[in-house]
Design a protein around this motif. Structure first.
Motif, PDB file in Angstrom:
ATOM      1  N   PRO A 131       0.743  -1.302  -0.094  1.00 40.88           N
ATOM      2  CA  PRO A 131       0.093   0.070  -0.010  1.00 40.88           C
ATOM      3  C   PRO A 131       0.770   1.315   0.092  1.00 40.88           C
ATOM      4  O   PRO A 131       2.124   1.254   0.250  1.00 40.88           O
ATOM      5  CB  PRO A 131      -0.550  -0.121   1.244  1.00 40.88           C
ATOM      6  CG  PRO A 131      -0.710  -1.545   1.774  1.00 40.88           C
ATOM      7  CD  PRO A 131       0.605  -2.108   1.186  1.00 40.88           C
ATOM      8  N   THR A 132       0.303   2.400  -0.309  1.00 36.97           N
ATOM      9  CA  THR A 132       0.884   3.593  -0.372  1.00 36.97           C
ATOM     10  C   THR A 132       1.411   3.796   0.984  1.00 36.97           C
ATOM     11  O   THR A 132       0.628   3.937   2.126  1.00 36.97           O
ATOM     12  CB  THR A 132       0.166   4.970  -0.784  1.00 36.97           C
ATOM     13  OG1 THR A 132      -0.459   4.492  -2.056  1.00 36.97           O
ATOM     14  CG2 THR A 132       0.557   6.065  -0.730  1.00 36.97           C
ATOM     15  N   GLY A 152      14.082   4.567  -3.536  1.00 34.96           N
ATOM     16  CA  GLY A 152      14.505   3.275  -3.152  1.00 34.96           C
ATOM     17  C   GLY A 152      14.686   3.284  -1.767  1.00 34.96           C
ATOM     18  O   GLY A 152      14.708   4.327  -0.904  1.00 34.96           O
ATOM     19  N   SER A 153      14.601   2.164  -1.040  1.00 34.65           N
ATOM     20  CA  SER A 153      14.888   1.927   0.493  1.00 34.65           C
ATOM     21  C   SER A 153      15.856   0.863   0.540  1.00 34.65           C
ATOM     22  O   SER A 153      15.341  -0.279   0.320  1.00 34.65           O
ATOM     23  CB  SER A 153      13.687   1.877   1.316  1.00 34.65           C
ATOM     24  OG  SER A 153      13.926   1.653   2.642  1.00 34.65           O
ATOM     25  N   VAL A 154      16.972   0.746   1.068  1.00 34.58           N
ATOM     26  CA  VAL A 154      17.851  -0.372   1.383  1.00 34.58           C
ATOM     27  C   VAL A 154      17.894  -0.533   2.683  1.00 34.58           C
ATOM     28  O   VAL A 154      17.966   0.608   3.602  1.00 34.58           O
ATOM     29  CB  VAL A 154      19.440  -0.075   0.816  1.00 34.58           C
ATOM     30  CG1 VAL A 154      20.094  -0.983   1.170  1.00 34.58           C
ATOM     31  CG2 VAL A 154      19.312   0.375  -0.661  1.00 34.58           C
ATOM     32  N   ILE A 155      17.701  -1.804   3.426  1.00 29.77           N
ATOM     33  CA  ILE A 155      17.894  -2.150   4.632  1.00 29.77           C
ATOM     34  C   ILE A 155      18.688  -3.408   4.757  1.00 29.77           C
ATOM     35  O   ILE A 155      18.740  -4.212   4.059  1.00 29.77           O
ATOM     36  CB  ILE A 155      16.308  -2.505   5.262  1.00 29.77           C
ATOM     37  CG1 ILE A 155      15.573  -1.033   5.264  1.00 29.77           C
ATOM     38  CG2 ILE A 155      16.205  -3.067   6.439  1.00 29.77           C
ATOM     39  CD1 ILE A 155      16.010  -0.309   6.391  1.00 29.77           C
ATOM     40  N   THR A 156      19.422  -3.380   5.926  1.00 33.62           N
ATOM     41  CA  THR A 156      20.213  -4.510   6.674  1.00 33.62           C
ATOM     42  C   THR A 156      19.348  -5.217   7.565  1.00 33.62           C
ATOM     43  O   THR A 156      18.875  -4.629   8.491  1.00 33.62           O
ATOM     44  CB  THR A 156      21.522  -4.155   7.131  1.00 33.62           C
ATOM     45  OG1 THR A 156      22.424  -3.286   6.274  1.00 33.62           O
ATOM     46  CG2 THR A 156      22.253  -5.222   7.500  1.00 33.62           C
ATOM     47  N   ASN A 157      19.460  -6.487   7.303  1.00 33.86           N
ATOM     48  CA  ASN A 157      18.859  -7.545   8.328  1.00 33.86           C
ATOM     49  C   ASN A 157      19.943  -8.242   8.971  1.00 33.86           C
ATOM     50  O   ASN A 157      20.906  -9.079   8.345  1.00 33.86           O
ATOM     51  CB  ASN A 157      17.882  -8.665   7.347  1.00 33.86           C
ATOM     52  CG  ASN A 157      17.210  -9.496   8.546  1.00 33.86           C
ATOM     53  OD1 ASN A 157      17.760  -9.759   9.718  1.00 33.86           O
ATOM     54  ND2 ASN A 157      16.197  -9.912   8.133  1.00 33.86           N
ATOM     55  N   LEU A 158      20.065  -7.760  10.346  1.00 35.93           N
ATOM     56  CA  LEU A 158      21.274  -8.601  11.048  1.00 35.93           C
ATOM     57  C   LEU A 158      21.074  -9.814  11.519  1.00 35.93           C
ATOM     58  O   LEU A 158      22.347 -10.493  11.543  1.00 35.93           O
ATOM     59  CB  LEU A 158      21.340  -7.663  12.158  1.00 35.93           C
ATOM     60  CG  LEU A 158      21.754  -6.255  12.286  1.00 35.93           C
ATOM     61  CD1 LEU A 158      21.892  -5.414  13.743  1.00 35.93           C
ATOM     62  CD2 LEU A 158      22.983  -5.865  11.614  1.00 35.93           C
ATOM     63  N   GLU A 159      20.002 -10.366  11.258  1.00 34.02           N
ATOM     64  CA  GLU A 159      20.081 -11.910  11.510  1.00 34.02           C
ATOM     65  C   GLU A 159      20.141 -12.854  10.222  1.00 34.02           C
ATOM     66  O   GLU A 159      20.935 -13.807  10.611  1.00 34.02           O
ATOM     67  CB  GLU A 159      18.354 -12.016  11.893  1.00 34.02           C
ATOM     68  CG  GLU A 159      17.671 -11.453  13.046  1.00 34.02           C
ATOM     69  CD  GLU A 159      16.347 -11.799  13.416  1.00 34.02           C
ATOM     70  OE1 GLU A 159      15.719 -12.750  12.482  1.00 34.02           O
ATOM     71  OE2 GLU A 159      15.874 -11.378  14.508  1.00 34.02           O
ATOM     72  N   ASP A 169       8.006   4.316  -6.780  1.00 31.47           N
ATOM     73  CA  ASP A 169       8.073   5.780  -6.830  1.00 31.47           C
ATOM     74  C   ASP A 169       7.178   6.276  -5.516  1.00 31.47           C
ATOM     75  O   ASP A 169       7.380   7.273  -5.259  1.00 31.47           O
ATOM     76  CB  ASP A 169       7.056   6.248  -7.977  1.00 31.47           C
ATOM     77  CG  ASP A 169       8.166   6.402  -9.177  1.00 31.47           C
ATOM     78  OD1 ASP A 169       9.547   6.772  -8.929  1.00 31.47           O
ATOM     79  OD2 ASP A 169       7.750   6.372 -10.466  1.00 31.47           O
ATOM     80  N   VAL A 170       6.306   5.333  -5.032  1.00 31.30           N
ATOM     81  CA  VAL A 170       5.481   5.960  -3.889  1.00 31.30           C
ATOM     82  C   VAL A 170       6.436   6.020  -2.677  1.00 31.30           C
ATOM     83  O   VAL A 170       5.951   6.640  -1.687  1.00 31.30           O
ATOM     84  CB  VAL A 170       4.304   4.671  -3.672  1.00 31.30           C
ATOM     85  CG1 VAL A 170       3.343   4.877  -4.621  1.00 31.30           C
ATOM     86  CG2 VAL A 170       5.047   3.182  -3.292  1.00 31.30           C
ATOM     87  N   ASN A 171       7.480   5.681  -2.672  1.00 34.26           N
ATOM     88  CA  ASN A 171       8.622   5.817  -1.607  1.00 34.26           C
ATOM     89  C   ASN A 171       9.106   7.145  -1.573  1.00 34.26           C
ATOM     90  O   ASN A 171       9.878   7.420  -0.543  1.00 34.26           O
ATOM     91  CB  ASN A 171       9.758   4.757  -1.603  1.00 34.26           C
ATOM     92  CG  ASN A 171       9.226   3.088  -1.397  1.00 34.26           C
ATOM     93  OD1 ASN A 171       7.974   2.967  -0.956  1.00 34.26           O
ATOM     94  ND2 ASN A 171       9.868   2.245  -2.403  1.00 34.26           N
ATOM     95  N   ARG A 172       9.346   7.761  -2.892  1.00 33.46           N
ATOM     96  CA  ARG A 172      10.079   9.293  -2.737  1.00 33.46           C
ATOM     97  C   ARG A 172       9.292  10.176  -1.930  1.00 33.46           C
ATOM     98  O   ARG A 172       8.265  10.342  -1.389  1.00 33.46           O
ATOM     99  CB  ARG A 172       9.640   9.987  -4.130  1.00 33.46           C
ATOM    100  CG  ARG A 172      10.257   9.108  -5.325  1.00 33.46           C
ATOM    101  CD  ARG A 172      10.016   9.872  -6.515  1.00 33.46           C
ATOM    102  NE  ARG A 172      10.550   9.252  -7.735  1.00 33.46           N
ATOM    103  CZ  ARG A 172      11.535   9.224  -8.498  1.00 33.46           C
ATOM    104  NH1 ARG A 172      12.504   9.998  -7.702  1.00 33.46           N
ATOM    105  NH2 ARG A 172      11.906   8.408  -9.528  1.00 33.46           N
TER     106      ARG A 172
END
Length: 396
Positions: A131-132, A152-159, A169-172
């Motif tokens: 969803p938006t 974009g969104s970059v995320i680290t998963n420590l596990e 585009d909805v992330n801008r």
């Protein structure tokens, strides 16, 4: 030139002291209760910035809560915690006060706050739709990733020791407040990492199989020349406003889509570094700088004319049409010298990379639908290992 649609709805508010008016921009985009997301009160200049943001909200009567603690790379756990606070406190806006790590974490929180499923497995791994998100705004503290206007969104998963992304585009962000003076207190290494990340974005836009895009080529070449000029100045004289301003605007241009239209760019370097960052939690800009050096060495023979133009126009290597390969090799050397000049390692072992991890890095690098990494040169697992080995040749 390929057909394209260009969409960048982010409002840029650029210049000195604009953070004092952040409440006006939040209200413009419908915010009434805000989650402030940031690094935490880690140094005096950041404390002063947070104080200005809080004061703007308090003067304007906008309620806010805070979730801090973003460290060098954005972590899934903290983003999910922020998302829960957004739900519990009924926040309708998220303000990221920081650089790329904070902004990416805020974007993840914005998505997670409105998604009931498994954010990591469904979205970052599975690339399902969602969803938006909750609207996000930015008060920018560094020039680097361009996340202040990117999708974009970059995320680290420590596990799982993985670093993955979502890209829609909805992330801008709705707006980005950009005061170059905020970046005066950045350490030299962080400034250098940001500059190289910016260069890497323009470089990945440049290496494309579509060669009939002259204007976009020139925009990328000019932007790289600007970063080459101003990064050493900003590192030597941290309060040089012209240098900081040019670096800040270049970083945004590198990821808002403006310099990538009409072509399919090559994202192999970022795909490889993404795995390095996930495994070792190393600085993103240093990683892409080092991996780019290996990528140049491994891939330049695939398109000699393209690499020749890149190094003559963007890096100022002297023309020699009779010996284009020598020009390219000198260009690669100039790139290496520039990394060393601003303090970026040219041996990826200094980022934690180990021989025994190369296969894991290669296998984890994100592939395109054709099953390979990149575009101009499509790399399989063996190719990626070869690129990495060229990044482990030592620092002369």
């Amino acid at each position: 030139m390929l057909n394209f649609e260009y969409y960048c709805p982010t409002k840029f508010v650029f210049g000195k002291g604009q953070q004092a008016h952040v409440a006006e921009y939040v209200r413009e985009f419908g915010g009434t209760k805000v989650l402030i997301h940031g690094y935490g009160e880690s140094y005096p200049a950041y404390n002063e910035l947070l104080a200005a943001v809080r004061s703007s909200f308090e003067t304007s009567g906008i309620a806010y809560v805070e979730v801090s603690g973003v460290e060098p790379n954005p972590k899934l756990g903290l983003a999910l915690k922020a998302a829960q606070v957004v739900r519990d406190e009924k926040c309708d806006f998220i303000l990221a006060v920081g650089g790329g790590s904070v902004i990416d974490s805020a974007k993840c929180a914005a998505v997670a706050a409105r998604y009931d499923g498994d954010v990591w497995n469904d979205l970052y791994i599975g690339q399902q739709d969602y969803p938006t998100p909750v609207p996000v705004g930015v008060v920018l503290t560094s020039a680097a990733t361009g996340s202040e206007s990117s999708p974009g969104s970059v995320i680290t998963n420590l596990e799982t020791h993985q670093k993955k992304f979502i890209y829609r585009d909805v992330n801008r962000p709705k707006f980005a407040v950009m005061d170059p003076e905020i970046t005066y207190t950045l350490p030299p290494y962080q400034t250098a990492c940001g500059a190289i990340d910016t260069v890497s974005h323009f470089t990945e836009h440049y290496f494309t199989s579509e060669h009939d895009n002259y204007l976009t080529d020139m925009l990328n070449e000019s932007a790289i020349r600007a970063v080459r000029r101003f990064a050493p100045i900003a590192i030597k004289d941290s309060t040089n406003y012209e240098a900081r301003a040019n670096l800040m605007w270049a970083a945004s241009m590198g990821m808002n889509g403006y310099t990538a239209v009409g072509r399919m760019d090559d994202s192999a370097v970022h795909s490889i570094q993404q795995e390095i960052g996930g495994l070792y939690d190393s600085a993103h800009g240093a990683g892409v700088g080092c991996v780019t050096l290996g990528w140049f060495k491994y891939c330049y023979k695939k398109d000699l004319p393209r690499f020749y133009r890149y190094f003559t126009e963007a890096w100022g290597v002297d023309l020699d049409p009779m010996n284009p390969e020598a020009v390219i090799l000198e260009g690669i050397n100039q790139y290496r010298i520039f990394l060393r000049l601003i303090g970026i390692p040219t041996d990826c072992r200094k980022l934690g990379v180990r021989e025994e991890d190369l296969q894991r890095i290669a296998d984890g690098a994100d592939c395109n639908p054709r099953g390979k990494c990149g575009n101009l040169t499509m790399l399989d697992s063996e190719d990626i290992i070869n690129v990495l080995r060229l990044c482990m040749e030592g620092e002369e």
